[in-house]
Design an enzyme around this catalytic site. Structure first.
Site, PDB file in Angstrom:
ATOM      1  N   PHE A 126       0.862  -1.175   0.000  1.00 50.38           N
ATOM      2  CA  PHE A 126       0.000   0.000   0.000  1.00 50.38           C
ATOM      3  C   PHE A 126       0.905   1.234   0.000  1.00 50.38           C
ATOM      4  O   PHE A 126       1.891   1.282   0.740  1.00 50.38           O
ATOM      5  CB  PHE A 126      -0.895  -0.008   1.239  1.00 50.38           C
ATOM      6  CG  PHE A 126      -1.928   1.085   1.241  1.00 50.38           C
ATOM      7  CD1 PHE A 126      -3.068   0.981   0.474  1.00 50.38           C
ATOM      8  CD2 PHE A 126      -1.746   2.225   2.006  1.00 50.38           C
ATOM      9  CE1 PHE A 126      -4.020   1.991   0.459  1.00 50.38           C
ATOM     10  CE2 PHE A 126      -2.684   3.242   2.002  1.00 50.38           C
ATOM     11  CZ  PHE A 126      -3.828   3.127   1.223  1.00 50.38           C
ATOM     12  N   ASP A 195       1.720  -5.773   8.153  1.00 50.39           N
ATOM     13  CA  ASP A 195       0.553  -4.905   8.029  1.00 50.39           C
ATOM     14  C   ASP A 195      -0.668  -5.820   7.872  1.00 50.39           C
ATOM     15  O   ASP A 195      -0.784  -6.550   6.885  1.00 50.39           O
ATOM     16  CB  ASP A 195       0.712  -3.995   6.810  1.00 50.39           C
ATOM     17  CG  ASP A 195      -0.447  -3.016   6.637  1.00 50.39           C
ATOM     18  OD1 ASP A 195      -1.575  -3.345   7.043  1.00 50.39           O
ATOM     19  OD2 ASP A 195      -0.221  -1.919   6.085  1.00 50.39           O
ATOM     20  N   TYR A 220     -11.030   0.223  10.843  1.00 48.61           N
ATOM     21  CA  TYR A 220     -12.257   0.701  10.205  1.00 48.61           C
ATOM     22  C   TYR A 220     -12.705  -0.190   9.050  1.00 48.61           C
ATOM     23  O   TYR A 220     -13.719   0.089   8.421  1.00 48.61           O
ATOM     24  CB  TYR A 220     -12.097   2.146   9.713  1.00 48.61           C
ATOM     25  CG  TYR A 220     -10.813   2.452   8.982  1.00 48.61           C
ATOM     26  CD1 TYR A 220     -10.627   2.078   7.666  1.00 48.61           C
ATOM     27  CD2 TYR A 220      -9.785   3.133   9.626  1.00 48.61           C
ATOM     28  CE1 TYR A 220      -9.456   2.354   6.996  1.00 48.61           C
ATOM     29  CE2 TYR A 220      -8.602   3.426   8.971  1.00 48.61           C
ATOM     30  CZ  TYR A 220      -8.441   3.037   7.650  1.00 48.61           C
ATOM     31  OH  TYR A 220      -7.271   3.308   6.993  1.00 48.61           O
ATOM     32  N   LYS A 221     -11.980  -1.263   8.765  1.00 53.69           N
ATOM     33  CA  LYS A 221     -12.373  -2.170   7.692  1.00 53.69           C
ATOM     34  C   LYS A 221     -13.201  -3.315   8.291  1.00 53.69           C
ATOM     35  O   LYS A 221     -14.358  -3.127   8.658  1.00 53.69           O
ATOM     36  CB  LYS A 221     -11.143  -2.683   6.950  1.00 53.69           C
ATOM     37  CG  LYS A 221     -10.294  -1.588   6.307  1.00 53.69           C
ATOM     38  CD  LYS A 221      -9.121  -2.159   5.552  1.00 53.69           C
ATOM     39  CE  LYS A 221      -8.132  -1.103   5.097  1.00 53.69           C
ATOM     40  NZ  LYS A 221      -8.684  -0.136   4.145  1.00 53.69           N
ATOM     41  N   ARG A 369     -13.020  -3.917  -7.359  1.00 55.82           N
ATOM     42  CA  ARG A 369     -12.684  -4.624  -6.123  1.00 55.82           C
ATOM     43  C   ARG A 369     -13.937  -4.796  -5.261  1.00 55.82           C
ATOM     44  O   ARG A 369     -14.664  -3.832  -5.000  1.00 55.82           O
ATOM     45  CB  ARG A 369     -11.614  -3.845  -5.355  1.00 55.82           C
ATOM     46  CG  ARG A 369     -10.935  -4.643  -4.262  1.00 55.82           C
ATOM     47  CD  ARG A 369      -9.881  -3.816  -3.559  1.00 55.82           C
ATOM     48  NE  ARG A 369     -10.481  -2.811  -2.694  1.00 55.82           N
ATOM     49  CZ  ARG A 369      -9.895  -2.260  -1.646  1.00 55.82           C
ATOM     50  NH1 ARG A 369      -8.648  -2.606  -1.342  1.00 55.82           N
ATOM     51  NH2 ARG A 369     -10.490  -1.358  -0.908  1.00 55.82           N
TER      52      ARG A 369
END
Length: 398
Positions: A126, A195, A220-221, A369
């Site tokens: 990322f 990560d 938050y995912k 996605r």
């Protein structure tokens, strides 16, 4: 199509996690973007109203002690611990993922044996992880070595200080071999930093079991903590006494209210704290984690794989030939909890999907996605998403 719809209904009927859907605020939309922002648990607004009116509005500063605000980072860390396979006392919540990547990576170089000057970084990481790693390397006198995760064992050497890897690739959902890569990194005498943003809450991680040194992740995912909810830092117990944070803030001091000029770190994972905790978002996260009570991560993983298998089957059955291609690994051992489809006109296709009530997201230039959050996404959702996708791509209506 009718056969797949009937199968979806049967699968939803047999799904032991299906009742959890009622714990979330949802509508008729098929929400397949929980790998960017999880849905709102229904009880969180009432909890936040209590925090605002009573804890802040009435108790005010007394809430640091009486309402447990001060200990929230460690307390909530212990709530996250079983989801990622950690024993209590090793996770502290606070700051953003980016800040925690910086803390973990610089601390990793300080934990590594002297004379090592290389940091291996996932070449497809990322972007922020890469930016932070490059800055940390400049500040610590190390050099960055980009490498594909599968090539890490061959890239390790006596100069390797730390390795920063993503457990699941954010673009196409590839699950990397955390146990094997961690073992290789540790055998080479380096420090493994993971990560977990796209794996925590979607599949078993096993940070303790597999000997992970340091790890970071967002909330938050798949953990549904809300937009901008604080991230977390995992520091394995064996490293805590030597963990040297590059951001030694006052709340990680052994005696923070002594207000002394010299810094003495607290014991344990607490030394991963920095400044004053962001209480409102932190307590929203804590309330959100209630939906995990009694939920086993193995059951979540089983449903995740079943959902993504079924979605891919529906896409193959419904979509016009040649319009989309899955770039998410078919093998379960290599798949996270999302499906990425390559599509030449991905941007307008995703815009039309959202207009028709199927919410995924776009990774430019050509990736559609779709994230599958097993706590609230069902098989009928997967079938409907594939059917609407086929309509948008120009398949004849059935």
């Amino acid at each position: 199509m009718s056969d797949l719809r009937e199968r979806a209904q049967a699968l939803d009927t047999d799904d032991t996690l299906a009742p959890l859907r009622e714990l979330f605020t949802l509508d008729d939309t098929v929400y397949l973007d929980g790998n960017s922002l999880g849905a709102l648990p229904r009880h969180v607004p009432a909890r936040m109203q209590e925090v605002l009116t009573r804890e802040w509005g009435e108790l005010r500063i007394r809430s640091w002690g009486e309402s447990g605000w001060w200990t929230a980072p460690e307390r909530i860390g212990d709530r996250i611990a079983p989801i990622v396979g950690a024993a209590p006392g090793q996770i502290v919540v606070g700051d953003s993922t980016s800040v925690n990547v910086f803390k973990a990576l610089v601390a990793a170089t300080r934990l590594a044996p002297e004379g090592r000057d290389e940091i291996l970084v996932d070449a497809q990481t990322f972007p922020t992880d890469g930016y932070i790693a490059a800055s940390a390397a400049r500040m610590t006198g190390h050099r960055i070595v980009p490498v594909a995760p599968a090539d890490v064992p061959d890239a390790l050497g006596p100069r390797t200080a730390a390795v920063l890897l993503n457990h699941v690739d954010f673009r196409w959902g590839r699950l990397h071999d955390l146990p094997g890569l961690t073992a290789a990194v540790r055998a080479a005498g380096a420090i493994a930093v993971w990560d977990l943003c796209h794996s925590a809450g979607a599949l078993p991680v096993g940070v303790d079991e597999h000997g992970v040194d340091l790890a970071v992740g967002c909330t938050y995912k798949y953990l549904n903590g809300g937009p901008g909810s604080p991230a977390y830092l995992y520091v394995a117990e064996r490293h805590q006494a030597a963990f040297d944070s590059p951001l030694p803030g006052w709340t990680s001091h052994a005696d923070p209210f002594a207000m002394t000029p010299g810094y003495t770190p607290a014991d344990g994972a607490v030394r991963g704290r920095v400044g004053t905790p962001d209480i409102l978002s932190m307590l929203a996260l804590e309330a959100s984690l209630d939906v995990w009570d009694g939920v086993g991560i193995d059951a979540v993983r089983a449903k995740s794989l079943a959902l993504t298998d079924f979605f891919l089957e529906c896409v193959e059955a419904y979509a016009p030939e040649g319009r989309v291609t899955s770039i998410t690994p078919a093998a379960h051992a290599e798949r996270g909890s999302q499906v990425a489809l390559r599509c030449d006109d991905a941007e307008p296709v995703m815009a039309e999907l959202i207009a028709r009530g199927v919410v995924g997201d776009l990774r430019r230039p050509d990736v559609l996605r779709f994230g599958f959050t097993p706590l609230y996404v069902g098989f009928a959702d997967a079938e409907r998403a594939a059917r609407v996708l086929a309509e948008v791509l120009g398949a004849p209506a059935a």
